[in-house]
Design a protein around this motif. Structure first.
Motif, PDB file in Angstrom:
ATOM      1  N   LEU A 116       3.451  -6.175  -5.366  1.00 49.16           N
ATOM      2  CA  LEU A 116       5.151  -5.730  -4.423  1.00 49.16           C
ATOM      3  C   LEU A 116       5.685  -5.778  -6.314  1.00 49.16           C
ATOM      4  CD1 LEU A 116       4.797  -6.833  -1.490  1.00 49.16           C
ATOM      5  CD2 LEU A 116       5.550  -4.394  -2.473  1.00 49.16           C
ATOM      6  N   ARG A 117       4.814  -6.632  -7.213  1.00 50.57           N
ATOM      7  CA  ARG A 117       5.653  -6.773  -8.472  1.00 50.57           C
ATOM      8  C   ARG A 117       6.540  -8.304  -8.449  1.00 50.57           C
ATOM      9  NH1 ARG A 117       7.875  -1.197  -9.903  1.00 50.57           N
ATOM     10  NH2 ARG A 117       5.467   0.082  -9.744  1.00 50.57           N
ATOM     11  N   VAL A 118       6.128  -8.895  -7.310  1.00 47.94           N
ATOM     12  CA  VAL A 118       6.393 -10.529  -7.071  1.00 47.94           C
ATOM     13  C   VAL A 118       6.300 -11.187  -8.631  1.00 47.94           C
ATOM     14  CG1 VAL A 118       6.438 -13.015  -6.185  1.00 47.94           C
ATOM     15  CG2 VAL A 118       6.526 -10.577  -4.592  1.00 47.94           C
ATOM     16  N   THR A 119       7.287 -11.704  -9.655  1.00 48.50           N
ATOM     17  CA  THR A 119       7.511 -12.275 -10.718  1.00 48.50           C
ATOM     18  C   THR A 119       7.603 -13.674 -10.669  1.00 48.50           C
ATOM     19  OG1 THR A 119       9.348 -11.893 -10.936  1.00 48.50           O
ATOM     20  CG2 THR A 119       7.911  -9.911 -11.431  1.00 48.50           C
ATOM     21  N   ASP A 120       7.321 -14.659  -9.418  1.00 52.30           N
ATOM     22  CA  ASP A 120       7.690 -16.111  -9.116  1.00 52.30           C
ATOM     23  C   ASP A 120       6.697 -17.124  -9.725  1.00 52.30           C
ATOM     24  OD1 ASP A 120       8.117 -18.929  -8.120  1.00 52.30           O
ATOM     25  OD2 ASP A 120      10.180 -18.109  -7.104  1.00 52.30           O
ATOM     26  N   GLU A 121       6.540 -17.118 -10.806  1.00 52.72           N
ATOM     27  CA  GLU A 121       4.986 -17.840 -11.472  1.00 52.72           C
ATOM     28  C   GLU A 121       4.593 -19.098 -10.612  1.00 52.72           C
ATOM     29  OE1 GLU A 121       5.391 -18.929 -15.412  1.00 52.72           O
ATOM     30  OE2 GLU A 121       5.657 -16.407 -15.475  1.00 52.72           O
ATOM     31  N   ASP A 122       5.966 -19.751 -10.200  1.00 50.44           N
ATOM     32  CA  ASP A 122       5.329 -21.305  -9.639  1.00 50.44           C
ATOM     33  C   ASP A 122       4.856 -20.692  -8.033  1.00 50.44           C
ATOM     34  OD1 ASP A 122       6.031 -24.028  -8.376  1.00 50.44           O
ATOM     35  OD2 ASP A 122       7.181 -22.848  -7.070  1.00 50.44           O
ATOM     36  N   LEU A 123       5.381 -19.777  -7.297  1.00 48.74           N
ATOM     37  CA  LEU A 123       4.758 -19.455  -6.708  1.00 48.74           C
ATOM     38  C   LEU A 123       3.096 -19.271  -6.338  1.00 48.74           C
ATOM     39  CD1 LEU A 123       4.166 -18.091  -3.635  1.00 48.74           C
ATOM     40  CD2 LEU A 123       4.605 -16.230  -3.906  1.00 48.74           C
ATOM     41  N   TYR A 124       2.349 -18.607  -7.861  1.00 49.88           N
ATOM     42  CA  TYR A 124       1.160 -17.588  -7.552  1.00 49.88           C
ATOM     43  C   TYR A 124       0.941 -19.466  -7.822  1.00 49.88           C
ATOM     44  CZ  TYR A 124       2.469 -12.753  -7.747  1.00 49.88           C
ATOM     45  OH  TYR A 124       3.216 -11.778  -7.545  1.00 49.88           O
ATOM     46  N   ARG A 125       1.541 -20.178  -8.999  1.00 47.44           N
ATOM     47  CA  ARG A 125       0.618 -22.082  -9.255  1.00 47.44           C
ATOM     48  C   ARG A 125       0.844 -22.347  -8.335  1.00 47.44           C
ATOM     49  NH1 ARG A 125       3.734 -22.524 -14.348  1.00 47.44           N
ATOM     50  NH2 ARG A 125       5.822 -22.460 -12.363  1.00 47.44           N
ATOM     51  N   ARG A 126       1.463 -22.147  -7.297  1.00 43.85           N
ATOM     52  CA  ARG A 126       1.441 -22.310  -6.131  1.00 43.85           C
ATOM     53  C   ARG A 126       0.065 -22.120  -4.706  1.00 43.85           C
ATOM     54  NH1 ARG A 126       7.412 -23.809  -4.049  1.00 43.85           N
ATOM     55  NH2 ARG A 126       6.812 -23.898  -1.843  1.00 43.85           N
ATOM     56  N   PHE A 127       0.189 -20.124  -5.472  1.00 39.68           N
ATOM     57  CA  PHE A 127      -1.396 -19.417  -4.165  1.00 39.68           C
ATOM     58  C   PHE A 127      -2.730 -20.398  -4.858  1.00 39.68           C
ATOM     59  CE2 PHE A 127       1.503 -15.653  -3.858  1.00 39.68           C
ATOM     60  CZ  PHE A 127       1.117 -15.800  -2.389  1.00 39.68           C
ATOM     61  N   LYS A 163       0.823  -1.054  -0.047  1.00 42.94           N
ATOM     62  CA  LYS A 163      -0.043  -0.433   0.110  1.00 42.94           C
ATOM     63  C   LYS A 163       0.631   1.525  -0.267  1.00 42.94           C
ATOM     64  CE  LYS A 163      -4.201  -1.940   1.937  1.00 42.94           C
ATOM     65  NZ  LYS A 163      -4.481  -2.717   3.203  1.00 42.94           N
ATOM     66  N   ALA A 164       1.925   0.754   0.687  1.00 39.94           N
ATOM     67  CA  ALA A 164       3.203   2.773   1.011  1.00 39.94           C
ATOM     68  C   ALA A 164       3.297   2.196  -0.519  1.00 39.94           C
ATOM     69  CB  ALA A 164       3.787   2.345   1.952  1.00 39.94           C
ATOM     70  N   GLU A 165       3.740   1.779  -1.322  1.00 40.24           N
ATOM     71  CA  GLU A 165       3.671   1.674  -2.911  1.00 40.24           C
ATOM     72  C   GLU A 165       5.555   2.377  -3.120  1.00 40.24           C
ATOM     73  OE1 GLU A 165       2.398   4.748  -5.262  1.00 40.24           O
ATOM     74  OE2 GLU A 165       0.307   3.313  -5.443  1.00 40.24           O
ATOM     75  N   VAL A 166       5.896   1.308  -2.149  1.00 38.06           N
ATOM     76  CA  VAL A 166       7.501   0.960  -1.723  1.00 38.06           C
ATOM     77  C   VAL A 166       8.033  -0.380  -2.406  1.00 38.06           C
ATOM     78  CG1 VAL A 166       9.920   0.950  -0.411  1.00 38.06           C
ATOM     79  CG2 VAL A 166       7.516   2.285   0.320  1.00 38.06           C
ATOM     80  N   HIS A 167       8.953  -0.141  -3.714  1.00 34.23           N
ATOM     81  CA  HIS A 167       9.318  -1.389  -4.655  1.00 34.23           C
ATOM     82  C   HIS A 167      10.674  -1.213  -4.257  1.00 34.23           C
ATOM     83  CE1 HIS A 167       5.363  -1.456  -6.409  1.00 34.23           C
ATOM     84  NE2 HIS A 167       5.584   0.122  -6.739  1.00 34.23           N
ATOM     85  N   ASN A 168      11.123  -2.430  -3.320  1.00 31.03           N
ATOM     86  CA  ASN A 168      12.393  -2.781  -2.728  1.00 31.03           C
ATOM     87  C   ASN A 168      13.136  -3.905  -3.348  1.00 31.03           C
ATOM     88  OD1 ASN A 168      14.860  -4.024  -0.360  1.00 31.03           O
ATOM     89  ND2 ASN A 168      14.495  -2.165  -0.413  1.00 31.03           N
ATOM     90  N   ALA A 169      13.901  -4.096  -4.487  1.00 28.87           N
ATOM     91  CA  ALA A 169      14.198  -5.506  -5.110  1.00 28.87           C
ATOM     92  C   ALA A 169      14.494  -6.874  -3.637  1.00 28.87           C
ATOM     93  CB  ALA A 169      15.068  -6.091  -5.626  1.00 28.87           C
ATOM     94  N   ALA A 170      15.097  -6.215  -2.563  1.00 34.03           N
ATOM     95  CA  ALA A 170      15.977  -6.940  -1.481  1.00 34.03           C
ATOM     96  C   ALA A 170      14.295  -7.346  -0.625  1.00 34.03           C
ATOM     97  CB  ALA A 170      16.321  -6.412  -0.771  1.00 34.03           C
ATOM     98  N   PHE A 171      13.613  -7.329  -0.475  1.00 31.74           N
ATOM     99  CA  PHE A 171      12.321  -7.304   0.176  1.00 31.74           C
ATOM    100  C   PHE A 171      11.456  -7.814  -0.665  1.00 31.74           C
ATOM    101  CE2 PHE A 171       8.168  -6.304   1.068  1.00 31.74           C
ATOM    102  CZ  PHE A 171       7.741  -7.176   2.842  1.00 31.74           C
ATOM    103  N   VAL A 172      11.697  -8.069  -1.920  1.00 27.54           N
ATOM    104  CA  VAL A 172      10.683  -8.721  -2.892  1.00 27.54           C
ATOM    105  C   VAL A 172      11.449 -10.351  -2.231  1.00 27.54           C
ATOM    106  CG1 VAL A 172       9.606  -9.039  -4.897  1.00 27.54           C
ATOM    107  CG2 VAL A 172       9.724  -6.260  -4.209  1.00 27.54           C
ATOM    108  N   ALA A 173      12.681  -9.784  -2.720  1.00 22.33           N
ATOM    109  CA  ALA A 173      13.048 -11.902  -3.042  1.00 22.33           C
ATOM    110  C   ALA A 173      13.271 -12.470  -1.485  1.00 22.33           C
ATOM    111  CB  ALA A 173      14.747 -11.485  -3.068  1.00 22.33           C
ATOM    112  N   ALA A 174      12.906 -11.797  -0.585  1.00 18.70           N
ATOM    113  CA  ALA A 174      13.098 -12.804   0.507  1.00 18.70           C
ATOM    114  C   ALA A 174      11.791 -13.063   0.940  1.00 18.70           C
ATOM    115  CB  ALA A 174      14.011 -11.494   1.894  1.00 18.70           C
ATOM    116  N   LEU A 175      10.667 -11.864   0.527  1.00 16.65           N
ATOM    117  CA  LEU A 175       8.816 -12.155   0.717  1.00 16.65           C
ATOM    118  C   LEU A 175       8.849 -13.587  -0.054  1.00 16.65           C
ATOM    119  CD1 LEU A 175       6.557 -11.531   2.062  1.00 16.65           C
ATOM    120  CD2 LEU A 175       6.277  -9.896  -0.712  1.00 16.65           C
TER     121      LEU A 175
END
Length: 199
Positions: A132-143, A93-105
């Motif tokens: 947050l622009r998470v782009t991991d397709e495998d994660l979304y399939r698992r979701f 919601k804060a629209e903060v896009h941080n690559a390290a956070f996205v990778a960790a999340l």
């Protein structure tokens, strides 16, 4: 101490103020300033309550989120699924896009997806991931698989289904079979739906 709450007090105050719809700009500014002072030492569950309260009250502060991100990113493993969902949602919601956070999340969600049981937590975390622009397709399939399994045990309100489908559409991850399954689930709660959710 009453005027200078510690992290725990800050988290409780933010959660209560958001719940009650308390909208005094000066109060939120003071809370944000105090959170900034405590940022280097703020326990993550308190940080998640503060950020979630601010997001719910539409008082998000990007500078505070950015100040907290380094510690958040390296300590995600210690958070409960509820606090993880709250944090991800508040940061989105804060629209903060941080690559390290996205990778960790992404890493954390893949490892702990089965911990997310409630419709609310699952909805929050899928929606936050897409924003947050998470782009991991495998994660979304698992979701998708996880949501379908959870729907067998718990009725998802059409509000949740609407948000989930919107999030999956945002990352272009919705096939027609999934849509049909979600639609069948949504039909059960149609009488409670609003016009926007039906759009």
């Amino acid at each position: 101490q009453a005027h200078r709450p510690d992290g725990e007090g800050l988290g409780r105050a933010a959660a209560a103020a958001a719940r009650e719809g308390f909208d005094d700009p000066q109060w939120w500014q003071a809370l944000t300033a105090r959170a900034m002072q405590l940022a280097p030492h703020l326990a993550l569950h308190d940080a998640s309550l503060v950020l979630n309260g601010m997001a719910r009250a539409r008082r998000t502060d990007r500078k505070l989120v950015e100040a907290l991100l380094p510690r958040i990113s390296s300590h995600l493993v210690y958070l409960t699924s509820a606090h993880l969902a709250m944090l991800a949602s508040a940061i989105a919601k804060a629209e903060v896009h941080n690559a390290a956070f996205v990778a960790a999340l992404t890493r954390e969600l893949k490892a702990r997806l089965m911990e997310f049981h409630s419709a609310m937590e699952i909805t929050m975390v899928i929606n936050a991931s897409s924003k947050l622009r998470v782009t991991d397709e495998d994660l979304y399939r698992r979701f998708v698989t996880h949501v379908q399994n959870q729907m067998a045990h718990e009725a998802f309100h059409i509000r949740d289904v609407s948000v989930i489908v919107g999030a999956l559409a945002r990352v272009q991850c919705v096939d027609s079979a999934t849509m049909t399954r979600f639609a069948d689930c949504a039909v059960q709660t149609l009488p409670e739906a609003t016009a926007l959710e039906l759009a």
